[in-house]
Design a protein around this motif. Structure first.
Motif, PDB file in Angstrom:
ATOM      1  N   PHE A   1      87.592 116.601 -19.878  1.00 38.38           N
ATOM      2  CA  PHE A   1      87.178 115.268 -19.421  1.00 38.38           C
ATOM      3  C   PHE A   1      88.373 114.322 -19.278  1.00 38.38           C
ATOM      4  CE2 PHE A   1      83.397 117.278 -20.980  1.00 38.38           C
ATOM      5  CZ  PHE A   1      82.455 116.919 -20.013  1.00 38.38           C
ATOM      6  N   ASP A   2      88.218 113.364 -18.354  1.00 38.94           N
ATOM      7  CA  ASP A   2      89.252 112.351 -18.117  1.00 38.94           C
ATOM      8  C   ASP A   2      89.039 111.115 -18.983  1.00 38.94           C
ATOM      9  OD1 ASP A   2      90.492 113.710 -15.782  1.00 38.94           O
ATOM     10  OD2 ASP A   2      88.471 113.441 -14.958  1.00 38.94           O
ATOM     11  N   ILE A   3      87.757 110.755 -19.175  1.00 38.20           N
ATOM     12  CA  ILE A   3      87.413 109.597 -20.004  1.00 38.20           C
ATOM     13  C   ILE A   3      86.312 110.024 -20.968  1.00 38.20           C
ATOM     14  CG2 ILE A   3      86.628 107.192 -20.065  1.00 38.20           C
ATOM     15  CD1 ILE A   3      87.292 106.944 -17.099  1.00 38.20           C
ATOM     16  N   ILE A   4      86.459 109.675 -22.238  1.00 39.53           N
ATOM     17  CA  ILE A   4      85.451 109.975 -23.257  1.00 39.53           C
ATOM     18  C   ILE A   4      85.014 108.640 -23.852  1.00 39.53           C
ATOM     19  CG2 ILE A   4      85.029 111.120 -25.482  1.00 39.53           C
ATOM     20  CD1 ILE A   4      87.272 113.156 -24.608  1.00 39.53           C
ATOM     21  N   TYR A   5      83.750 108.274 -23.636  1.00 38.50           N
ATOM     22  CA  TYR A   5      83.229 107.003 -24.130  1.00 38.50           C
ATOM     23  C   TYR A   5      82.436 107.218 -25.411  1.00 38.50           C
ATOM     24  CZ  TYR A   5      84.289 104.396 -19.837  1.00 38.50           C
ATOM     25  OH  TYR A   5      84.917 103.769 -18.793  1.00 38.50           O
ATOM     26  N   ALA A   6      82.872 106.578 -26.502  1.00 40.02           N
ATOM     27  CA  ALA A   6      82.166 106.628 -27.782  1.00 40.02           C
ATOM     28  C   ALA A   6      81.195 105.451 -27.878  1.00 40.02           C
ATOM     29  CB  ALA A   6      83.165 106.563 -28.928  1.00 40.02           C
ATOM     30  N   MET A   7      79.983 105.717 -28.334  1.00 45.27           N
ATOM     31  CA  MET A   7      78.959 104.669 -28.398  1.00 45.27           C
ATOM     32  C   MET A   7      79.190 103.677 -29.535  1.00 45.27           C
ATOM     33  SD  MET A   7      76.899 104.942 -25.842  1.00 45.27           S
ATOM     34  CE  MET A   7      77.838 105.869 -24.643  1.00 45.27           C
ATOM     35  N   ASP A   8      79.927 104.089 -30.571  1.00 48.22           N
ATOM     36  CA  ASP A   8      80.266 103.139 -31.637  1.00 48.22           C
ATOM     37  C   ASP A   8      81.545 103.584 -32.344  1.00 48.22           C
ATOM     38  OD1 ASP A   8      79.530 105.080 -33.565  1.00 48.22           O
ATOM     39  OD2 ASP A   8      77.494 104.291 -33.699  1.00 48.22           O
ATOM     40  N   GLN A   9      82.000 102.742 -33.248  1.00 44.92           N
ATOM     41  CA  GLN A   9      83.282 102.981 -33.927  1.00 44.92           C
ATOM     42  C   GLN A   9      83.248 104.252 -34.775  1.00 44.92           C
ATOM     43  OE1 GLN A   9      86.079 100.919 -33.466  1.00 44.92           O
ATOM     44  NE2 GLN A   9      87.088 102.658 -34.447  1.00 44.92           N
TER      45      GLN A   9
ATOM     46  N   THR B   1      82.454  93.035 -20.893  1.00 44.50           N
ATOM     47  CA  THR B   1      83.159  91.863 -21.414  1.00 44.50           C
ATOM     48  C   THR B   1      82.220  90.799 -21.959  1.00 44.50           C
ATOM     49  OG1 THR B   1      83.235  91.016 -19.160  1.00 44.50           O
ATOM     50  CG2 THR B   1      85.201  92.153 -19.963  1.00 44.50           C
ATOM     51  N   SER B   2      80.918  90.897 -21.673  1.00 42.98           N
ATOM     52  CA  SER B   2      79.998  89.873 -22.192  1.00 42.98           C
ATOM     53  C   SER B   2      79.422  90.213 -23.563  1.00 42.98           C
ATOM     54  CB  SER B   2      78.884  89.574 -21.179  1.00 42.98           C
ATOM     55  OG  SER B   2      78.261  90.747 -20.778  1.00 42.98           O
ATOM     56  N   ILE B   3      79.817  91.364 -24.131  1.00 44.55           N
ATOM     57  CA  ILE B   3      79.300  91.763 -25.436  1.00 44.55           C
ATOM     58  C   ILE B   3      80.428  91.745 -26.466  1.00 44.55           C
ATOM     59  CG2 ILE B   3      78.238  93.662 -26.727  1.00 44.55           C
ATOM     60  CD1 ILE B   3      76.282  92.576 -24.783  1.00 44.55           C
ATOM     61  N   THR B   4      80.226  91.023 -27.562  1.00 49.38           N
ATOM     62  CA  THR B   4      81.266  90.906 -28.588  1.00 49.38           C
ATOM     63  C   THR B   4      81.246  92.088 -29.557  1.00 49.38           C
ATOM     64  OG1 THR B   4      80.870  88.544 -28.462  1.00 49.38           O
ATOM     65  CG2 THR B   4      82.296  89.312 -30.234  1.00 49.38           C
ATOM     66  N   ASN B   5      80.033  92.463 -30.003  1.00 51.10           N
ATOM     67  CA  ASN B   5      79.899  93.605 -30.914  1.00 51.10           C
ATOM     68  C   ASN B   5      80.056  94.887 -30.098  1.00 51.10           C
ATOM     69  OD1 ASN B   5      79.065  95.714 -32.536  1.00 51.10           O
ATOM     70  ND2 ASN B   5      77.090  94.806 -33.092  1.00 51.10           N
ATOM     71  N   LYS B   6      81.115  95.642 -30.368  1.00 57.12           N
ATOM     72  CA  LYS B   6      81.434  96.801 -29.538  1.00 57.12           C
ATOM     73  C   LYS B   6      80.715  98.082 -29.952  1.00 57.12           C
ATOM     74  CE  LYS B   6      83.918  94.378 -26.791  1.00 57.12           C
ATOM     75  NZ  LYS B   6      83.318  94.025 -25.483  1.00 57.12           N
ATOM     76  N   ASN B   7      79.736  97.976 -30.860  1.00 57.73           N
ATOM     77  CA  ASN B   7      78.952  99.145 -31.263  1.00 57.73           C
ATOM     78  C   ASN B   7      77.588  99.120 -30.588  1.00 57.73           C
ATOM     79  OD1 ASN B   7      80.848 100.197 -33.266  1.00 57.73           O
ATOM     80  ND2 ASN B   7      80.336  98.332 -34.405  1.00 57.73           N
TER      81      ASN B   7
ATOM     82  N   LYS C   1      92.361 109.217 -23.972  1.00 57.12           N
ATOM     83  CA  LYS C   1      91.138 109.415 -23.168  1.00 57.12           C
ATOM     84  C   LYS C   1      89.915 108.757 -23.790  1.00 57.12           C
ATOM     85  CE  LYS C   1      92.538 113.731 -21.014  1.00 57.12           C
ATOM     86  NZ  LYS C   1      92.144 115.109 -20.666  1.00 57.12           N
ATOM     87  N   VAL C   2      89.987 108.410 -25.080  1.00 59.94           N
ATOM     88  CA  VAL C   2      88.798 107.950 -25.808  1.00 59.94           C
ATOM     89  C   VAL C   2      88.737 106.427 -25.846  1.00 59.94           C
ATOM     90  CG1 VAL C   2      87.445 108.239 -27.918  1.00 59.94           C
ATOM     91  CG2 VAL C   2      89.109 109.997 -27.269  1.00 59.94           C
ATOM     92  N   LYS C   3      87.582 105.891 -25.454  1.00 58.87           N
ATOM     93  CA  LYS C   3      87.369 104.439 -25.460  1.00 58.87           C
ATOM     94  C   LYS C   3      86.007 104.139 -26.052  1.00 58.87           C
ATOM     95  CE  LYS C   3      89.405 103.564 -20.899  1.00 58.87           C
ATOM     96  NZ  LYS C   3      89.240 102.696 -19.727  1.00 58.87           N
ATOM     97  N   LEU C   4      85.870 102.944 -26.597  1.00 62.67           N
ATOM     98  CA  LEU C   4      84.525 102.474 -26.951  1.00 62.67           C
ATOM     99  C   LEU C   4      83.813 102.105 -25.650  1.00 62.67           C
ATOM    100  CD1 LEU C   4      85.152 100.175 -30.045  1.00 62.67           C
ATOM    101  CD2 LEU C   4      83.782 102.283 -30.003  1.00 62.67           C
ATOM    102  N   PHE C   5      82.622 102.616 -25.476  1.00 56.13           N
ATOM    103  CA  PHE C   5      81.838 102.361 -24.266  1.00 56.13           C
ATOM    104  C   PHE C   5      81.736 100.864 -23.972  1.00 56.13           C
ATOM    105  CE2 PHE C   5      77.350 101.831 -22.630  1.00 56.13           C
ATOM    106  CZ  PHE C   5      77.505 102.459 -21.403  1.00 56.13           C
TER     107      PHE C   5
END
Ligand code: 4NP
Length: 152
Positions: free
Chosen positions: A78-86, A113-119, A104-108
């Motif tokens: 995979f090129d990008i791996i999005y994690a749903m929470d920390q 940008t309109s959401i402060t809680n990244k989980n 490659k890993v990012k928090l989804f």
């Protein structure tokens, strides 16, 4: 072909929705989307009936998905791996072997940008209304991802 993996804990509630919703917005000739869970509890299971139902209400069919566990070779696939929470982010990073893997890993929700809680809240013990707000959160975020990836 750009390959994107959505990852949550069980791969039955959050990441199957993110997988199905993003797939519905992108051209499947240019983008391959998949999902996985960091835990092994639900391997081989269909998505949670509440995720299937809320997706169906928006004309997205996720019922054919089957849960699988995230594995180290996913970093190569995979090129990008999005994690749903920390917590899931940490579990994924623990399997990384190179700096490139980690990049490659990012928090989804970093894409929203309109959401402060990244989980993305774990909806497993929630009710139908939690799955509706989950759908909306994931859908909004997938719109941002789609704009970014397709330069709209
Ligand atoms: P998911 O939700 O990570 O969004 O698929 C969960 C599914 C199952 C469990 C926890 C969260 N579980 O503890 O079995």
């Amino acid at each position: 072909m750009m390959r994107i993996l959505m990852v949550c804990l069980g791969n039955i509630c959050r990441s199957p929705l993110a997988h199905g919703i993003l797939e519905s917005k992108l051209n499947t000739e240019d983008f391959y989307i998949d999902s996985a869970g960091t835990a092994a509890y639900h391997i081989g299971n269909q998505p949670d009936q509440r995720s299937i139902a809320v997706a169906k209400s928006y004309n997205i069919d996720i019922s054919a998905q089957s849960a699988r566990q995230f594995k180290a070779t996913d970093f190569d696939s995979f090129d990008i791996i999005y994690a749903m929470d920390q917590s899931n982010y940490n579990n994924i990073i623990a399997l990384a072997k190179t700096k490139n893997d980690i990049h490659k890993v990012k928090l989804f929700l970093e894409e929203n940008t309109s959401i402060t809680n990244k989980n993305v809240p774990d909806p497993y013990y929630g009710d139908t209304s939690d799955f509706l707000s989950l759908f909306q959160l994931i859908d909004n975020t997938c719109n941002s991802i789609t704009s970014k990836l397709t330069d709209l």
